[in-house]
Design a protein around this motif. Structure first.
Motif, PDB file in Angstrom:
ATOM      1  N   GLY A 168      43.226 -34.199 -16.669  1.00 38.85           N
ATOM      2  CA  GLY A 168      44.521 -33.335 -16.619  1.00 38.85           C
ATOM      3  C   GLY A 168      44.747 -32.517 -17.457  1.00 38.85           C
ATOM      4  N   ASP A 169      44.450 -32.781 -18.792  1.00 39.25           N
ATOM      5  CA  ASP A 169      44.743 -32.085 -19.787  1.00 39.25           C
ATOM      6  C   ASP A 169      43.789 -30.817 -19.606  1.00 39.25           C
ATOM      7  OD1 ASP A 169      44.574 -30.978 -22.437  1.00 39.25           O
ATOM      8  OD2 ASP A 169      45.186 -32.677 -23.361  1.00 39.25           O
ATOM      9  N   LYS A 170      42.602 -31.152 -19.168  1.00 35.62           N
ATOM     10  CA  LYS A 170      41.286 -30.047 -19.324  1.00 35.62           C
ATOM     11  C   LYS A 170      41.839 -28.905 -18.182  1.00 35.62           C
ATOM     12  CE  LYS A 170      36.571 -29.330 -18.253  1.00 35.62           C
ATOM     13  NZ  LYS A 170      35.550 -30.029 -17.470  1.00 35.62           N
ATOM     14  N   MET A 171      42.598 -29.692 -17.099  1.00 37.58           N
ATOM     15  CA  MET A 171      42.584 -28.812 -15.749  1.00 37.58           C
ATOM     16  C   MET A 171      44.046 -28.101 -16.004  1.00 37.58           C
ATOM     17  SD  MET A 171      39.614 -28.563 -14.583  1.00 37.58           S
ATOM     18  CE  MET A 171      40.090 -27.641 -12.977  1.00 37.58           C
ATOM     19  N   SER A 172      44.848 -28.429 -16.600  1.00 34.18           N
ATOM     20  CA  SER A 172      46.151 -28.144 -16.441  1.00 34.18           C
ATOM     21  C   SER A 172      46.716 -26.593 -17.200  1.00 34.18           C
ATOM     22  CB  SER A 172      47.126 -29.282 -17.245  1.00 34.18           C
ATOM     23  OG  SER A 172      48.544 -28.485 -17.287  1.00 34.18           O
ATOM     24  N   PRO A 173      47.028 -25.749 -16.593  1.00 34.43           N
ATOM     25  CA  PRO A 173      47.279 -24.520 -17.176  1.00 34.43           C
ATOM     26  C   PRO A 173      48.618 -24.503 -18.242  1.00 34.43           C
ATOM     27  CG  PRO A 173      48.336 -24.548 -15.073  1.00 34.43           C
ATOM     28  CD  PRO A 173      47.426 -25.754 -15.088  1.00 34.43           C
ATOM     29  N   LEU A 174      49.149 -25.894 -18.392  1.00 28.88           N
ATOM     30  CA  LEU A 174      50.157 -25.907 -19.313  1.00 28.88           C
ATOM     31  C   LEU A 174      49.510 -26.555 -20.748  1.00 28.88           C
ATOM     32  CD1 LEU A 174      52.674 -27.868 -17.215  1.00 28.88           C
ATOM     33  CD2 LEU A 174      52.254 -25.290 -17.518  1.00 28.88           C
ATOM     34  N   SER A 175      48.361 -26.917 -20.651  1.00 30.01           N
ATOM     35  CA  SER A 175      47.540 -27.625 -21.922  1.00 30.01           C
ATOM     36  C   SER A 175      47.309 -26.608 -22.853  1.00 30.01           C
ATOM     37  CB  SER A 175      46.058 -28.479 -21.287  1.00 30.01           C
ATOM     38  OG  SER A 175      45.440 -28.643 -22.319  1.00 30.01           O
ATOM     39  N   ASP A 176      47.360 -27.349 -24.317  1.00 34.17           N
ATOM     40  CA  ASP A 176      46.845 -26.368 -25.275  1.00 34.17           C
ATOM     41  C   ASP A 176      45.367 -25.964 -25.365  1.00 34.17           C
ATOM     42  OD1 ASP A 176      46.181 -29.021 -25.747  1.00 34.17           O
ATOM     43  OD2 ASP A 176      46.916 -29.020 -27.825  1.00 34.17           O
ATOM     44  N   THR A 177      44.686 -26.913 -25.141  1.00 32.77           N
ATOM     45  CA  THR A 177      43.116 -26.606 -25.061  1.00 32.77           C
ATOM     46  C   THR A 177      42.867 -25.851 -23.896  1.00 32.77           C
ATOM     47  OG1 THR A 177      42.589 -28.785 -23.917  1.00 32.77           O
ATOM     48  CG2 THR A 177      42.773 -28.916 -26.338  1.00 32.77           C
ATOM     49  N   THR A 178      43.060 -26.057 -22.800  1.00 30.21           N
ATOM     50  CA  THR A 178      42.809 -25.166 -21.512  1.00 30.21           C
ATOM     51  C   THR A 178      43.529 -23.598 -22.053  1.00 30.21           C
ATOM     52  OG1 THR A 178      43.391 -26.809 -20.287  1.00 30.21           O
ATOM     53  CG2 THR A 178      43.177 -24.838 -19.360  1.00 30.21           C
ATOM     54  N   ASN A 179      44.238 -23.395 -22.569  1.00 27.67           N
ATOM     55  CA  ASN A 179      44.797 -21.926 -23.224  1.00 27.67           C
ATOM     56  C   ASN A 179      43.927 -21.504 -24.219  1.00 27.67           C
ATOM     57  OD1 ASN A 179      47.211 -20.910 -21.501  1.00 27.67           O
ATOM     58  ND2 ASN A 179      47.557 -23.161 -21.650  1.00 27.67           N
TER      59      ASN A 179
END
Length: 487
Positions: A168-179
């Motif tokens: 979820g962290d990897k795929m969420s547009p809300l995640s710090d790492t994903t941004n």
């Protein structure tokens, strides 16, 4: 090559690695000697170490500062999004959105399907709030307790929890790492997320099948109905649980799929959560502003529930924001000194084709994550190191950003001394090496990345005009490489 240092002025590899290795030594001391996985000050010291080596090479401070600011500027959109995410988490708890997801998600639990449900629930919550750590530290603790009551080994529950939370962290547009990752790789957020689906979706599918097979052996276990009922009853007593509370995530997901800019999308989701909190939960504007600034503070009378729901707020993101600034500044200083160019000269010899390109990127990212132990440096350093080579070889940098997330974000909880592994082990009480083999989604995703590179699938090339522009830039850079070095 970086535009900070002339080709002829690139330091030798041992000298180029010296400031990096000294900083790694400081980080290792922080981790192993002091028992603390807070890498801010070691990275800040690393900036000073780089400055010392750069000055020995005659590089002026103004040039170092410009390099740091250039790299930090790349991460500023991600930092703004992080602050918006903090506000969103606070209002979504106040509005009853997160409590509703927990209430109905836990209701799905049954002994035989517990591992599947754990993976799905944690991934759903992590997608909604954009934080694997927050998911593990809140819903994860509840799921660990339920699994213990069912007689399911803690390492299996922890493995399923980690798979779902970090998916979820990897795929969420809300995640710090994903941004942060697409920012340093110079691609956009939505292209990055779309690219990651190629490795994450099949990895998650296989993981769920594996959890279903493992869970079948526990189908006859008795479930702790009393514990689940108590958890759900506490949620129902303190929040109005309704489908209306799910409107904010539906709106955010819809805008995300329509590729709206992430910051207004997330900030709009936070504001919408605040409106629902006022209309449905009886909050007022002052309460909404307070949770957006300082986060939600639960007072349910249950210590476990209070820990579960006391989250969010822009101020809660200061730890991550400051660490991101230090990591970006350190990488910018490495670029100014010439470390990036020196390493790239050697890595470029290994990246001769599609598969070797992805393999080198994977090994580089995993190595940084293993040696440095800081997930943000693990994402930033390979991104700045390799994005130019991807452009030179004519491949989209979204392939690089996907590879970095696969081998950085997802492998983070599988390394005992990494920030991710340390946090999960400390939070769940399960040693990293015990649950790591059962965090299927985390280690399957990098393998799918290598498989697609071998088969030539999901590794898109840049368009012809983009490749020509990159080549023109290299020619222009080469023609200017004979300019005298700055004092």
């Amino acid at each position: 090559m970086s535009d900070n240092v002339r080709v002829g002025a690139i330091p030798s590899l041992p000298m180029a690695l010296a400031p990096l290795l000294l900083t790694v030594a400081l980080l290792m001391t922080q981790f192993f000697v002091f028992g603390d996985f807070t890498p801010h000050i070691p990275l800040a010291c690393g900036i000073l170490i780089c400055a010392f080596f750069a000055r020995l090479r005659g590089i002026a401070w103004t040039r170092m500062e410009a390099s740091m600011l250039k790299v930090i500027k790349l991460g500023l959109p991600a930092i703004l999004i992080l602050l918006a995410v903090g506000m969103l988490i606070g209002t979504w708890i106040l509005a009853g959105t997160v409590p509703t997801l927990i209430y109905y998600g836990i209701n799905l639990v049954s002994p035989g399907w517990f591992l599947v449900a754990t993976c799905l629930i944690s991934s759903l919550i992590s997608l909604a709030v954009g934080t694997s750590w927050g998911t593990v530290g809140t819903v994860g603790l509840a799921l660990m307790g339920i699994g213990h009551g069912l007689g399911i080994p803690v390492y299996l529950t922890a493995g399923a929890l980690v798979s779902g939370a970090f998916f979820g962290d990897k795929m969420s547009p809300l995640s710090d790492t994903t941004n942060l990752t697409p920012a340093v790789c110079e691609t956009d957020l939505w292209t990055h997320i779309k690219s990651m689906m190629a490795t994450t979706v099949p990895a998650m599918t296989l993981a769920l099948l594996a959890y279903a097979w493992l869970g079948a052996g526990y189908a006859d276990q008795l479930i702790d109905v009393g514990g689940i009922d108590a958890l759900r009853r506490t949620l129902a007593e303190h929040f109005t649980l309704s489908w209306i509370t799910l409107i904010p995530p539906v709106v955010v997901i819809s805008l995300s799929m329509a590729r709206f800019p992430p910051f207004p999308t997330i900030f709009g989701g936070a504001a919408l959560g605040g409106v629902i909190a006022i209309l449905l939960q009886g909050s007022d504007v002052q309460a909404v502003f307070d949770v957006m600034q300082n986060g939600y503070v639960a007072d349910t009378g249950s210590a476990a529930m209070d820990t579960l729901l006391s989250k969010g707020g822009a101020m809660s993101m200061t730890w991550v924001v400051t660490l991101t600034l230090f990591a970006l500044g350190f990488t910018g200083m490495l670029e100014a000194y010439g470390t990036i160019d020196a390493i790239m000269l050697h890595l470029a010899k290994l990246m001769r084709g599609r598969f070797s390109m992805v393999l080198t990127s994977s090994v580089t990212t995993a190595s940084v994550g293993t040696v440095v132990g800081d997930v943000y440096t693990t994402l930033v350093l390979p991104g700045r190191l390799l994005h130019g080579q991807y452009k030179q070889m004519g491949y989209r940098t979204s392939v690089l950003s996907r590879t970095i997330e696969d081998n950085g974000t997802l492998l983070s909880p599988l390394i005992p001394w990494n920030m991710g592994g340390s946090f999960v082990a400390a939070t769940t009480g399960v040693p990293t090496l015990l649950y790591a083999p059962f965090a299927f989604a985390c280690w399957l995703s990098p393998l799918f990345g290598l498989l697609w590179a071998l088969l030539g699938r999901f590794v898109p090339r840049e368009s012809a005009p983009a490749r020509q522009a990159t080549q023109a830039g290299r020619v222009s850079s080469s023609s200017g490489s004979t300019a005298p070095a700055e004092a």
